[in-house]
Design an enzyme around this catalytic site. Structure first.
Site, PDB file in Angstrom:
ATOM      1  N   TYR A  36       0.854  -1.201   0.000  1.00 54.43           N
ATOM      2  CA  TYR A  36       0.000   0.000   0.000  1.00 54.43           C
ATOM      3  C   TYR A  36       0.885   1.245   0.000  1.00 54.43           C
ATOM      4  O   TYR A  36       0.715   2.167  -0.801  1.00 54.43           O
ATOM      5  CB  TYR A  36      -0.916  -0.013   1.236  1.00 54.43           C
ATOM      6  CG  TYR A  36      -1.663   1.280   1.456  1.00 54.43           C
ATOM      7  CD1 TYR A  36      -2.886   1.518   0.815  1.00 54.43           C
ATOM      8  CD2 TYR A  36      -1.155   2.281   2.289  1.00 54.43           C
ATOM      9  CE1 TYR A  36      -3.567   2.723   1.009  1.00 54.43           C
ATOM     10  CE2 TYR A  36      -1.835   3.483   2.477  1.00 54.43           C
ATOM     11  CZ  TYR A  36      -3.037   3.698   1.837  1.00 54.43           C
ATOM     12  OH  TYR A  36      -3.706   4.887   2.026  1.00 54.43           O
TER      13      TYR A  36
HETATM   14  N1  LIG Z   1      -9.935   7.777   5.282  1.00 54.98           N
HETATM   15  C1  LIG Z   1      -8.770   8.096   5.838  1.00 54.98           C
HETATM   16  O1  LIG Z   1      -8.658   8.277   7.059  1.00 54.98           O
HETATM   17  C2  LIG Z   1      -7.560   8.251   4.934  1.00 54.98           C
HETATM   18  C3  LIG Z   1      -6.275   8.328   5.490  1.00 54.98           C
HETATM   19  C4  LIG Z   1      -5.183   8.476   4.650  1.00 54.98           C
HETATM   20  C5  LIG Z   1      -5.361   8.546   3.273  1.00 54.98           C
HETATM   21  N2  LIG Z   1      -6.615   8.467   2.764  1.00 54.98           N
HETATM   22  C6  LIG Z   1      -6.797   8.527   1.305  1.00 54.98           C
HETATM   23  O2  LIG Z   1      -7.879   9.404   1.031  1.00 54.98           O
HETATM   24  C7  LIG Z   1      -8.659   8.884  -0.055  1.00 54.98           C
HETATM   25  C8  LIG Z   1     -10.111   8.743   0.391  1.00 54.98           C
HETATM   26  O3  LIG Z   1     -10.171   7.885   1.521  1.00 54.98           O
HETATM   27  P1  LIG Z   1     -11.484   7.030   1.829  1.00 54.98           P
HETATM   28  O4  LIG Z   1     -11.269   6.404   3.137  1.00 54.98           O
HETATM   29  O5  LIG Z   1     -12.679   7.853   1.566  1.00 54.98           O
HETATM   30  O6  LIG Z   1     -11.363   5.913   0.664  1.00 54.98           O
HETATM   31  P2  LIG Z   1     -12.170   4.537   0.540  1.00 54.98           P
HETATM   32  O7  LIG Z   1     -13.541   4.718   1.024  1.00 54.98           O
HETATM   33  O8  LIG Z   1     -11.350   3.427   1.139  1.00 54.98           O
HETATM   34  O9  LIG Z   1     -12.115   4.278  -1.018  1.00 54.98           O
HETATM   35  C9  LIG Z   1     -12.652   5.190  -1.941  1.00 54.98           C
HETATM   36  C10 LIG Z   1     -13.281   4.458  -3.082  1.00 54.98           C
HETATM   37  O10 LIG Z   1     -12.305   3.860  -3.926  1.00 54.98           O
HETATM   38  C11 LIG Z   1     -13.041   2.989  -4.769  1.00 54.98           C
HETATM   39  N3  LIG Z   1     -12.188   1.931  -5.306  1.00 54.98           N
HETATM   40  C12 LIG Z   1     -11.428   1.058  -4.616  1.00 54.98           C
HETATM   41  N4  LIG Z   1     -10.826   0.197  -5.468  1.00 54.98           N
HETATM   42  C13 LIG Z   1     -11.240   0.539  -6.707  1.00 54.98           C
HETATM   43  C14 LIG Z   1     -10.989   0.003  -7.993  1.00 54.98           C
HETATM   44  N5  LIG Z   1     -10.210  -1.065  -8.188  1.00 54.98           N
HETATM   45  N6  LIG Z   1     -11.581   0.593  -9.053  1.00 54.98           N
HETATM   46  C15 LIG Z   1     -12.389   1.657  -8.889  1.00 54.98           C
HETATM   47  N7  LIG Z   1     -12.681   2.211  -7.686  1.00 54.98           N
HETATM   48  C16 LIG Z   1     -12.100   1.642  -6.618  1.00 54.98           C
HETATM   49  C17 LIG Z   1     -14.130   2.371  -3.889  1.00 54.98           C
HETATM   50  O11 LIG Z   1     -15.311   2.310  -4.653  1.00 54.98           O
HETATM   51  P3  LIG Z   1     -16.551   1.353  -4.262  1.00 54.98           P
HETATM   52  O12 LIG Z   1     -16.882   1.683  -2.845  1.00 54.98           O
HETATM   53  O13 LIG Z   1     -17.617   1.765  -5.218  1.00 54.98           O
HETATM   54  O14 LIG Z   1     -16.066  -0.044  -4.406  1.00 54.98           O
HETATM   55  C18 LIG Z   1     -14.213   3.330  -2.702  1.00 54.98           C
HETATM   56  O15 LIG Z   1     -15.489   3.840  -2.486  1.00 54.98           O
HETATM   57  C19 LIG Z   1      -7.995   7.569  -0.489  1.00 54.98           C
HETATM   58  O16 LIG Z   1      -7.159   7.787  -1.587  1.00 54.98           O
HETATM   59  C20 LIG Z   1      -7.200   7.173   0.734  1.00 54.98           C
HETATM   60  O17 LIG Z   1      -6.061   6.387   0.417  1.00 54.98           O
HETATM   61  C21 LIG Z   1      -7.705   8.316   3.554  1.00 54.98           C
END
Ligand SMILES: NC(=O)c1ccc[n+]([C@@H]2O[C@H](COP(=O)([O-])OP(=O)(O)OC[C@H]3O[C@@H](n4cnc5c(N)ncnc54)[C@H](OP(=O)(O)O)[C@@H]3O)[C@@H](O)[C@H]2O)c1
Length: 236
Positions: free
Chosen positions: A148
């Site tokens: 990751y």
């Molecule tokens: N949340 C945090 O605390 C945090 C911390 C550090 C970094 N980030 C970064 O911030 C961003 C948003 O975070 P988040 O937690 O909201 O993300 P998330 O909910 O884990 O993922 C966002 C979306 O990515 C889509 N996705 C995953 N694999 C995919 C694929 N193969 N093809 C197309 N779509 C795909 C999923 O769609 P479906 O649901 O429709 O499958 C999911 O809804 C991410 O880039 C994450 O790495 C987040």
């Protein structure tokens, strides 16, 4: 941002951070195109609000190229691309190659191909941005999730290369959050440990990310940078 601008594309916006940003951009009269994999109520709701929602799976090259084709049928220009889609996968014994490949494909290959094939859409817009969403963990590596972490580090490297290649017409930046919001199944012990990792000790929510996104989009003099959004994790 104004009502006349081309749409902003946010990938993976069916839930959590991407969904929140889409709602706020729509509130600001900014047209939005999103990608999603799973049909959910949120997608229907965003469509009702005027967003264009395109189903896409970035698990392989064919899925990514099919999405690009679909996208080109729905717009003649883009104000910005926000590469938000992500999988927070850990390697499991025996599955390392598969997990590495999945993470490489969603975090690096999809942004790479979308940037290559859609920069012409961005060039239609007077102001244009690419925003890569990375992770603060890249700063120090991850013993638990090396694949990751490496795939997000690769994404940050793409920021530098595309920023150089696409200047001065398209700005390209990274936002690198640490904890923004917990997952529903995170238990109390995990939450306590995660909160203690930052100097500020809070779960800031997706609004903190949206503020960063607005800063990156609205500031004309930054490109090739990483905006760290980590509550002072580097201080501890
Ligand atoms: N949340 C945090 O605390 C945090 C911390 C550090 C970094 N980030 C970064 O911030 C961003 C948003 O975070 P988040 O937690 O909201 O993300 P998330 O909910 O884990 O993922 C966002 C979306 O990515 C889509 N996705 C995953 N694999 C995919 C694929 N193969 N093809 C197309 N779509 C795909 C999923 O769609 P479906 O649901 O429709 O499958 C999911 O809804 C991410 O880039 C994450 O790495 C987040």
């Amino acid at each position: 941002m104004n009502a006349a601008s081309f749409p902003i594309l946010i990938t993976g916006a069916g839930q959590r951070v991407g969904l929140y940003c889409t709602e706020r951009l729509l509130d600001a009269q900014q047209p939005v195109i999103i990608s999603y994999r799973q049909e959910r109520e949120s997608i229907a709701h965003l469509r009702e609000r005027g967003a264009i929602a395109l189903q896409a799976d970035f698990s392989d090259e064919a899925g990514i190229l099919a999405f690009i084709d679909q996208l080109k049928g729905h717009c003649s220009g883009l104000r910005a691309i926000v590469h938000n889609a992500s999988q927070w996968l850990a390697e499991t014994p025996g599955e390392e190659v598969d997990v590495f490949r999945q993470l490489f494909t969603v975090h690096m290959l999809a942004p790479y191909l979308i940037n290559l094939h859609c920069s012409d859409l961005l060039l239609q817009s007077e102001q244009a941005d690419i925003v890569h969403v990375s992770d603060d963990v890249v700063r120090k590596g991850s013993a638990n999730r090396p694949a990751y972490c490496a795939s997000k580090a690769g994404l940050e490297s793409l920021t530098l290369s595309f920023a150089a290649r696409l200047a001065p017409r398209i700005k390209v930046n990274t936002i690198a959050p640490a904890l923004l919001m917990f997952n529903e199944d995170d238990d109390e012990a995990y939450r306590t440990k995660a909160l203690a990792k930052s100097a500020l000790g809070i779960e800031p929510g997706p609004q903190a990310f949206y503020q960063s996104l607005r800063y990156v989009l609205d500031t004309p003099y930054i490109t090739g940078t990483t905006l760290t959004l980590n509550g002072g994790r580097h201080l501890k």
